[in-house]
Motif scaffolding. Sequence first.
Motif, PDB file in Angstrom:
ATOM      1  N   ASP A  34      25.929  -0.467   1.607  1.00 24.49           N
ATOM      2  CA  ASP A  34      24.604   0.138   2.835  1.00 24.49           C
ATOM      3  C   ASP A  34      25.006   0.812   3.525  1.00 24.49           C
ATOM      4  OD1 ASP A  34      22.098   0.919   3.395  1.00 24.49           O
ATOM      5  OD2 ASP A  34      21.698  -1.103   2.882  1.00 24.49           O
ATOM      6  N   GLU A  35      25.677  -0.430   4.137  1.00 22.74           N
ATOM      7  CA  GLU A  35      26.452  -0.518   6.049  1.00 22.74           C
ATOM      8  C   GLU A  35      27.368  -0.781   6.153  1.00 22.74           C
ATOM      9  OE1 GLU A  35      24.268   0.699  10.378  1.00 22.74           O
ATOM     10  OE2 GLU A  35      23.199   0.154   8.780  1.00 22.74           O
ATOM     11  N   VAL A  36      28.226  -0.451   6.873  1.00 18.60           N
ATOM     12  CA  VAL A  36      29.026  -1.124   7.725  1.00 18.60           C
ATOM     13  C   VAL A  36      29.116  -1.296   8.969  1.00 18.60           C
ATOM     14  CG1 VAL A  36      31.930  -1.255   7.965  1.00 18.60           C
ATOM     15  CG2 VAL A  36      31.155  -0.135   5.842  1.00 18.60           C
ATOM     16  N   LEU A  37      29.053  -2.014   9.582  1.00 22.25           N
ATOM     17  CA  LEU A  37      28.653  -2.523  11.268  1.00 22.25           C
ATOM     18  C   LEU A  37      29.965  -3.307  11.914  1.00 22.25           C
ATOM     19  CD1 LEU A  37      25.320  -3.567  10.523  1.00 22.25           C
ATOM     20  CD2 LEU A  37      26.127  -1.671  10.926  1.00 22.25           C
ATOM     21  N   PRO A  38      30.816  -3.081  13.401  1.00 21.19           N
ATOM     22  CA  PRO A  38      30.768  -4.413  14.025  1.00 21.19           C
ATOM     23  C   PRO A  38      30.081  -5.435  14.122  1.00 21.19           C
ATOM     24  CG  PRO A  38      31.166  -1.765  15.098  1.00 21.19           C
ATOM     25  CD  PRO A  38      30.113  -2.042  13.810  1.00 21.19           C
ATOM     26  N   PHE A  39      31.294  -7.157  14.131  1.00 20.65           N
ATOM     27  CA  PHE A  39      30.264  -7.641  14.017  1.00 20.65           C
ATOM     28  C   PHE A  39      29.093  -7.765  14.965  1.00 20.65           C
ATOM     29  CE2 PHE A  39      29.163 -12.128  14.329  1.00 20.65           C
ATOM     30  CZ  PHE A  39      28.331 -12.775  13.653  1.00 20.65           C
ATOM     31  N   SER A  40      28.247  -8.353  15.045  1.00 20.22           N
ATOM     32  CA  SER A  40      27.417  -8.414  16.237  1.00 20.22           C
ATOM     33  C   SER A  40      25.821  -9.163  15.504  1.00 20.22           C
ATOM     34  CB  SER A  40      27.179  -7.153  17.205  1.00 20.22           C
ATOM     35  OG  SER A  40      26.246  -7.590  17.517  1.00 20.22           O
ATOM     36  N   ASP A  53      41.554  -5.426  11.521  1.00 18.64           N
ATOM     37  CA  ASP A  53      41.612  -6.322  12.147  1.00 18.64           C
ATOM     38  C   ASP A  53      40.803  -6.813  13.053  1.00 18.64           C
ATOM     39  OD1 ASP A  53      43.343  -8.431  12.834  1.00 18.64           O
ATOM     40  OD2 ASP A  53      44.264  -7.129  14.904  1.00 18.64           O
ATOM     41  N   ARG A  54      39.764  -5.919  12.691  1.00 13.52           N
ATOM     42  CA  ARG A  54      38.133  -6.226  13.843  1.00 13.52           C
ATOM     43  C   ARG A  54      36.925  -6.986  13.088  1.00 13.52           C
ATOM     44  NH1 ARG A  54      38.196   0.887  15.687  1.00 13.52           N
ATOM     45  NH2 ARG A  54      40.400   0.759  17.236  1.00 13.52           N
ATOM     46  N   PRO A  55      36.724  -7.692  13.440  1.00 16.82           N
ATOM     47  CA  PRO A  55      35.828  -8.065  13.533  1.00 16.82           C
ATOM     48  C   PRO A  55      34.632  -7.254  12.595  1.00 16.82           C
ATOM     49  CG  PRO A  55      36.244  -9.665  15.438  1.00 16.82           C
ATOM     50  CD  PRO A  55      36.846  -8.114  15.023  1.00 16.82           C
ATOM     51  N   SER A  56      34.055  -7.617  10.849  1.00 20.45           N
ATOM     52  CA  SER A  56      33.741  -6.118  10.777  1.00 20.45           C
ATOM     53  C   SER A  56      32.147  -7.098  10.151  1.00 20.45           C
ATOM     54  CB  SER A  56      34.105  -4.854   9.982  1.00 20.45           C
ATOM     55  OG  SER A  56      34.928  -5.029  11.644  1.00 20.45           O
ATOM     56  N   VAL A  57      30.895  -6.699   9.873  1.00 19.34           N
ATOM     57  CA  VAL A  57      30.157  -6.682   8.611  1.00 19.34           C
ATOM     58  C   VAL A  57      29.501  -5.660   7.688  1.00 19.34           C
ATOM     59  CG1 VAL A  57      28.059  -6.331   9.946  1.00 19.34           C
ATOM     60  CG2 VAL A  57      28.017  -8.323   8.090  1.00 19.34           C
ATOM     61  N   ILE A  58      29.645  -6.093   5.947  1.00 13.88           N
ATOM     62  CA  ILE A  58      29.316  -4.794   5.433  1.00 13.88           C
ATOM     63  C   ILE A  58      28.045  -5.879   4.611  1.00 13.88           C
ATOM     64  CG2 ILE A  58      30.364  -3.755   2.948  1.00 13.88           C
ATOM     65  CD1 ILE A  58      33.063  -4.871   3.763  1.00 13.88           C
ATOM     66  N   ILE A  59      27.116  -5.082   4.704  1.00 16.54           N
ATOM     67  CA  ILE A  59      25.943  -4.885   4.000  1.00 16.54           C
ATOM     68  C   ILE A  59      26.379  -4.459   2.554  1.00 16.54           C
ATOM     69  CG2 ILE A  59      23.395  -4.664   3.525  1.00 16.54           C
ATOM     70  CD1 ILE A  59      23.660  -4.945   7.727  1.00 16.54           C
ATOM     71  N   CYS A  60      25.703  -4.957   1.933  1.00 13.89           N
ATOM     72  CA  CYS A  60      25.737  -4.212   0.537  1.00 13.89           C
ATOM     73  C   CYS A  60      24.627  -5.339  -0.681  1.00 13.89           C
ATOM     74  CB  CYS A  60      27.483  -4.474   0.483  1.00 13.89           C
ATOM     75  SG  CYS A  60      28.011  -6.356   0.024  1.00 13.89           S
ATOM     76  N   ASN A  61      24.909  -4.071  -1.572  1.00 11.44           N
ATOM     77  CA  ASN A  61      24.218  -5.424  -2.927  1.00 11.44           C
ATOM     78  C   ASN A  61      24.912  -4.831  -4.038  1.00 11.44           C
ATOM     79  OD1 ASN A  61      21.194  -5.397  -1.878  1.00 11.44           O
ATOM     80  ND2 ASN A  61      21.813  -3.168  -1.585  1.00 11.44           N
ATOM     81  N   PRO A  62      25.024  -6.317  -4.561  1.00  7.52           N
ATOM     82  CA  PRO A  62      25.151  -6.495  -6.543  1.00  7.52           C
ATOM     83  C   PRO A  62      25.086  -5.140  -6.577  1.00  7.52           C
ATOM     84  CG  PRO A  62      24.079  -8.252  -6.339  1.00  7.52           C
ATOM     85  CD  PRO A  62      23.498  -7.465  -4.573  1.00  7.52           C
ATOM     86  N   SER A  63      26.523  -4.733  -8.220  1.00  2.00           N
ATOM     87  CA  SER A  63      26.288  -3.429  -8.286  1.00  2.00           C
ATOM     88  C   SER A  63      26.934  -3.551 -10.005  1.00  2.00           C
ATOM     89  CB  SER A  63      27.005  -2.380  -7.758  1.00  2.00           C
ATOM     90  OG  SER A  63      27.588  -1.397  -8.555  1.00  2.00           O
ATOM     91  N   PRO A  64      26.502  -4.721 -10.601  1.00  2.00           N
ATOM     92  CA  PRO A  64      26.580  -4.978 -11.802  1.00  2.00           C
ATOM     93  C   PRO A  64      26.693  -4.122 -13.077  1.00  2.00           C
ATOM     94  CG  PRO A  64      24.606  -4.999 -12.467  1.00  2.00           C
ATOM     95  CD  PRO A  64      24.880  -4.465 -10.425  1.00  2.00           C
ATOM     96  N   PRO A  65      28.243  -4.094 -13.720  1.00  2.07           N
ATOM     97  CA  PRO A  65      28.918  -3.331 -14.754  1.00  2.07           C
ATOM     98  C   PRO A  65      27.244  -2.221 -15.607  1.00  2.07           C
ATOM     99  CG  PRO A  65      30.165  -5.506 -15.021  1.00  2.07           C
ATOM    100  CD  PRO A  65      28.827  -5.839 -13.923  1.00  2.07           C
ATOM    101  N   ALA A  66      27.200  -1.339 -15.519  1.00  3.70           N
ATOM    102  CA  ALA A  66      26.880  -0.529 -16.588  1.00  3.70           C
ATOM    103  C   ALA A  66      26.597  -1.135 -17.815  1.00  3.70           C
ATOM    104  CB  ALA A  66      27.500   1.122 -16.250  1.00  3.70           C
TER     105      ALA A  66
END
Length: 391
Positions: A321-327, A378-391
Amino acid sequence: MDFDAFRELLTPRGLRALGEAEELVGADPVVAATKLRRTYDAALTSAALTQAGLRDRARAKFGADAGLMYFTPHGLEQATRAEVAEHRARRLAAGPGLRVVDACCGIGGDLVALARAGCTVDAVDTDPLTVAVATANAEALGLADRVTVTVADAASVAPEAYDVLFADPARRTSRGRTFDPLAYSPPWPVVLELVSRSRRACLKVAPGIPYEFIPDAAEAEWVSYRGDVKEATLWTGGDEERTGRRATLLPGSHTLAATGVRAVTGPVGRYVYEPDGAAIRAHLVGEVAELVRGRLPDPMIAYISGDEPIDTPWAARYEVDEVLPFSLKRLRTALRDRQIGNVTIKKRGSAVDIERLRRDLRLSGVKSTVIILTRIMDRPSVIICNPSPPA
């Protein structure tokens, strides 16, 4: 568990006590003990209730067989899950008739699988109670004609007299579980000396075994059961070449072997893949990246990203969904804007305390999501995402 009390469990009277104890599993311990004490002495009551509780716990590892088998607390804890033991026995016994020496058999989970695969097994253990339990298990499962269990030290066996040496060194000391192979029982040098005299060998070890302890001439196989890495197996000798690294997924017996491919690095795409732990332990992240046509957002972190939703048993897939620097502040705002009230938090390469973060996020929404705490170049990051199960 007392040796004499266990032997009494095998008598007709003991079997009656055990049957009554199994009907009381889950009841108040005082009530259960009081009821059995009306008929049986204290030692047999304790042994029956202990064994009934162990059988109930063992169903997760041994299925229906648990209702016929016998256990000790430490023996059950170290025993191989039946599906994993069966996989190893199938691979070991390509044809029936092999003679196997089991140098530290425990309560007999592996010798049962080996005997069912058609092997004849001579097994030893240093503890008389454990030997009695393993013998009782072979008899209870109708395998007594293929199995012999005796009290002896592993160092005393003669592996050269057998087709295969099997060893599962105990990984517990008086202080608890040990991760140091030199503290195994028997110690690692003794195990390797037995291997040096064997035609073929199969060693069950902890999945976290330090790589420097793996012999150069061995193939190392990490086994995962329903996403949980259970153990590593070291294979030596035989007609086929026994070198390199391999991972196996159960159920399904999916196998991935090392090819030497190296994953490229690149930006986070539409999907993030989390490789199975067995592939990570076996250093097969590059091979998994090749399967999903992906790349590593950070060359030192075992997360893979790609642009296509490729199904594979070797990795869980998440849609980004979104990739952010960790904060903390920025993440809290992003989740609040999405009305997120429940998060599954994953991390790799991050020092963030997950439970403290969960409290600090102060979530109050009605939706759910997954957040991955990691490093990206090498930068602290957070990825906001959702499960994407097999089709």
